[in-house]
Scaffold this motif. Sequence first.
Motif, mmCIF file in Angstrom:
data_model
loop_
_atom_site.group_PDB
_atom_site.id
_atom_site.type_symbol
_atom_site.label_atom_id
_atom_site.label_comp_id
_atom_site.label_asym_id
_atom_site.label_seq_id
_atom_site.Cartn_x
_atom_site.Cartn_y
_atom_site.Cartn_z
ATOM 1 N N THR A 132 -12.753 -5.646 1.646
ATOM 2 C CA THR A 132 -12.444 -6.964 1.856
ATOM 3 C C THR A 132 -13.686 -7.816 1.582
ATOM 4 O O THR A 132 -13.497 -9.176 0.738
ATOM 5 C CB THR A 132 -12.160 -7.290 3.276
ATOM 6 O OG1 THR A 132 -10.934 -6.219 3.400
ATOM 7 C CG2 THR A 132 -11.399 -8.562 3.507
ATOM 8 N N SER A 151 -8.081 -5.618 -0.972
ATOM 9 C CA SER A 151 -8.439 -4.441 0.182
ATOM 10 C C SER A 151 -7.132 -3.870 0.763
ATOM 11 O O SER A 151 -6.958 -2.551 1.068
ATOM 12 C CB SER A 151 -9.238 -4.816 0.948
ATOM 13 O OG SER A 151 -8.767 -5.748 1.859
ATOM 14 N N GLU A 152 -6.199 -4.643 0.977
ATOM 15 C CA GLU A 152 -4.845 -4.157 1.717
ATOM 16 C C GLU A 152 -4.074 -3.302 0.725
ATOM 17 O O GLU A 152 -3.113 -2.882 1.269
ATOM 18 C CB GLU A 152 -4.164 -5.611 2.036
ATOM 19 C CG GLU A 152 -4.792 -6.381 3.394
ATOM 20 C CD GLU A 152 -4.469 -5.241 4.627
ATOM 21 O OE1 GLU A 152 -3.802 -4.551 4.861
ATOM 22 O OE2 GLU A 152 -5.504 -5.424 5.294
ATOM 23 N N GLU A 153 -4.301 -3.584 -0.639
ATOM 24 C CA GLU A 153 -3.602 -2.751 -1.706
ATOM 25 C C GLU A 153 -4.025 -1.245 -1.906
ATOM 26 O O GLU A 153 -3.317 -0.724 -2.110
ATOM 27 C CB GLU A 153 -3.447 -3.452 -2.966
ATOM 28 C CG GLU A 153 -2.533 -4.829 -2.641
ATOM 29 C CD GLU A 153 -0.967 -4.365 -2.928
ATOM 30 O OE1 GLU A 153 -0.670 -3.673 -3.402
ATOM 31 O OE2 GLU A 153 -0.428 -5.087 -1.988
ATOM 32 N N MET A 173 -9.152 -9.749 0.708
ATOM 33 C CA MET A 173 -7.940 -9.235 1.569
ATOM 34 C C MET A 173 -6.960 -8.748 0.766
ATOM 35 O O MET A 173 -6.543 -7.603 0.884
ATOM 36 C CB MET A 173 -7.460 -10.294 2.302
ATOM 37 C CG MET A 173 -7.833 -10.290 3.782
ATOM 38 S SD MET A 173 -7.570 -9.109 4.870
ATOM 39 C CE MET A 173 -6.191 -9.930 6.067
ATOM 40 N N GLU A 174 -6.578 -9.508 -0.379
ATOM 41 C CA GLU A 174 -5.580 -8.977 -1.082
ATOM 42 C C GLU A 174 -5.653 -7.786 -1.747
ATOM 43 O O GLU A 174 -4.588 -6.999 -1.948
ATOM 44 C CB GLU A 174 -5.321 -10.313 -2.074
ATOM 45 C CG GLU A 174 -3.761 -10.634 -2.390
ATOM 46 C CD GLU A 174 -3.526 -11.763 -3.510
ATOM 47 O OE1 GLU A 174 -3.220 -11.678 -4.373
ATOM 48 O OE2 GLU A 174 -4.147 -13.139 -2.984
ATOM 49 N N ARG A 211 0.925 -1.248 -0.211
ATOM 50 C CA ARG A 211 -0.048 -0.021 0.060
ATOM 51 C C ARG A 211 0.842 1.324 0.028
ATOM 52 O O ARG A 211 1.770 1.425 0.830
ATOM 53 C CB ARG A 211 -0.759 0.150 1.188
ATOM 54 C CG ARG A 211 -2.056 0.431 1.347
ATOM 55 C CD ARG A 211 -3.003 -0.277 2.302
ATOM 56 N NE ARG A 211 -3.006 0.101 3.638
ATOM 57 C CZ ARG A 211 -3.347 -0.324 4.626
ATOM 58 N NH1 ARG A 211 -3.921 -1.603 4.547
ATOM 59 N NH2 ARG A 211 -3.314 0.029 5.576
ATOM 60 N N ARG A 231 -12.191 -0.312 4.492
ATOM 61 C CA ARG A 231 -11.408 -1.609 4.025
ATOM 62 C C ARG A 231 -12.083 -2.876 4.283
ATOM 63 O O ARG A 231 -11.882 -3.626 3.240
ATOM 64 C CB ARG A 231 -10.137 -1.351 4.883
ATOM 65 C CG ARG A 231 -8.936 -2.230 3.886
ATOM 66 C CD ARG A 231 -7.438 -2.074 4.588
ATOM 67 N NE ARG A 231 -6.999 -1.093 4.936
ATOM 68 C CZ ARG A 231 -6.433 -0.283 4.054
ATOM 69 N NH1 ARG A 231 -6.479 -0.316 2.939
ATOM 70 N NH2 ARG A 231 -6.191 1.188 4.312
ATOM 71 N N LYS A 261 -3.368 2.590 11.490
ATOM 72 C CA LYS A 261 -3.301 1.495 10.510
ATOM 73 C C LYS A 261 -3.840 1.461 9.238
ATOM 74 O O LYS A 261 -3.242 1.169 8.191
ATOM 75 C CB LYS A 261 -3.212 0.248 11.196
ATOM 76 C CG LYS A 261 -4.142 -0.860 10.839
ATOM 77 C CD LYS A 261 -4.157 -2.081 11.802
ATOM 78 C CE LYS A 261 -4.938 -3.327 11.465
ATOM 79 N NZ LYS A 261 -6.073 -3.093 11.106
ATOM 80 N N ASP A 262 -4.998 1.912 9.300
ATOM 81 C CA ASP A 262 -5.802 2.268 8.034
ATOM 82 C C ASP A 262 -6.000 3.334 7.305
ATOM 83 O O ASP A 262 -6.435 3.666 6.358
ATOM 84 C CB ASP A 262 -7.273 1.714 8.166
ATOM 85 C CG ASP A 262 -7.142 0.107 8.279
ATOM 86 O OD1 ASP A 262 -6.912 -0.496 7.478
ATOM 87 O OD2 ASP A 262 -7.462 -0.279 9.701
#
Length: 253
Positions: A197, A205-207, A202-203, A2, A193, A228-229
Amino acid sequence: MRKKIVAGNWKMNKEFQDAEDLMFEIVDELTEKGSGDTEIIICPPAVYLEMSSDIAAENGFMVGAQNLSQFDSGAYTGEISASMLHSMGITHSILGHSERRTYFGETDKVIADKVDQALKHGMTPIYCCGEVLAERQAERHFDVVRNQVSEALFHLGKEAVSQCIIAYEPVWAIGTGVTASSAQAQEMHAFIRSLLTEKYGMEVSEEISILYGGSCNAKNAAELFANKDVDGGLIGGAALKAADFVAIVNSFQ
Ligand code: PGA
């Protein structure tokens, strides 16, 4: 990975000479203070995009538009298309800003078409969402943001949505000096997020970078960006002062 991103939204401010001066002041500040690994996107008024992108290209940052047309090309007087912007080296566009929703009647459907235009022409949408004060007071803010995000983005496939940046901008915080608390920002960013997801896994949303906007300034950016987000900010008023803007760029821990 990210990306950390700080984008400046100049809105409808500054005449040409002042705009060019501000660009060079930002360049000077960046030369002196650096920018770490933060991606910088400056979104000046459309008439200054060419001047700005020439300066940006030589100095390692990017330039974005504040809006683009939902149409491809043709008889749409006064409009600027994604393909025109792309052909000028413009890489990003803010889309769905609350001021466009409020003053220019942009609906989620129109914004979804603009997102499609941007992606079709290789540009990155910075998609803005956020609730007004009455919606937060009525505890409807999660529903509002869920609807905005799903209606403008959820027709996209995984690959297309991965190209997008999302900006959470509570309308009550924009230009008011009332910033969302760090906890309020993190709570909504985590919620956005989680929507991503649920829909894309996840793959994906985490990007996706999710920026905070709304009275973010050189004093409060570090606390907001520590969440963190929260992957950075979309900055209005404080983007009009080079020193403040570059201090925000350097607010990641
Ligand atoms: P502000 O604006 O930083 O002046 O609150 C943010 C925005 O509208 O993008």
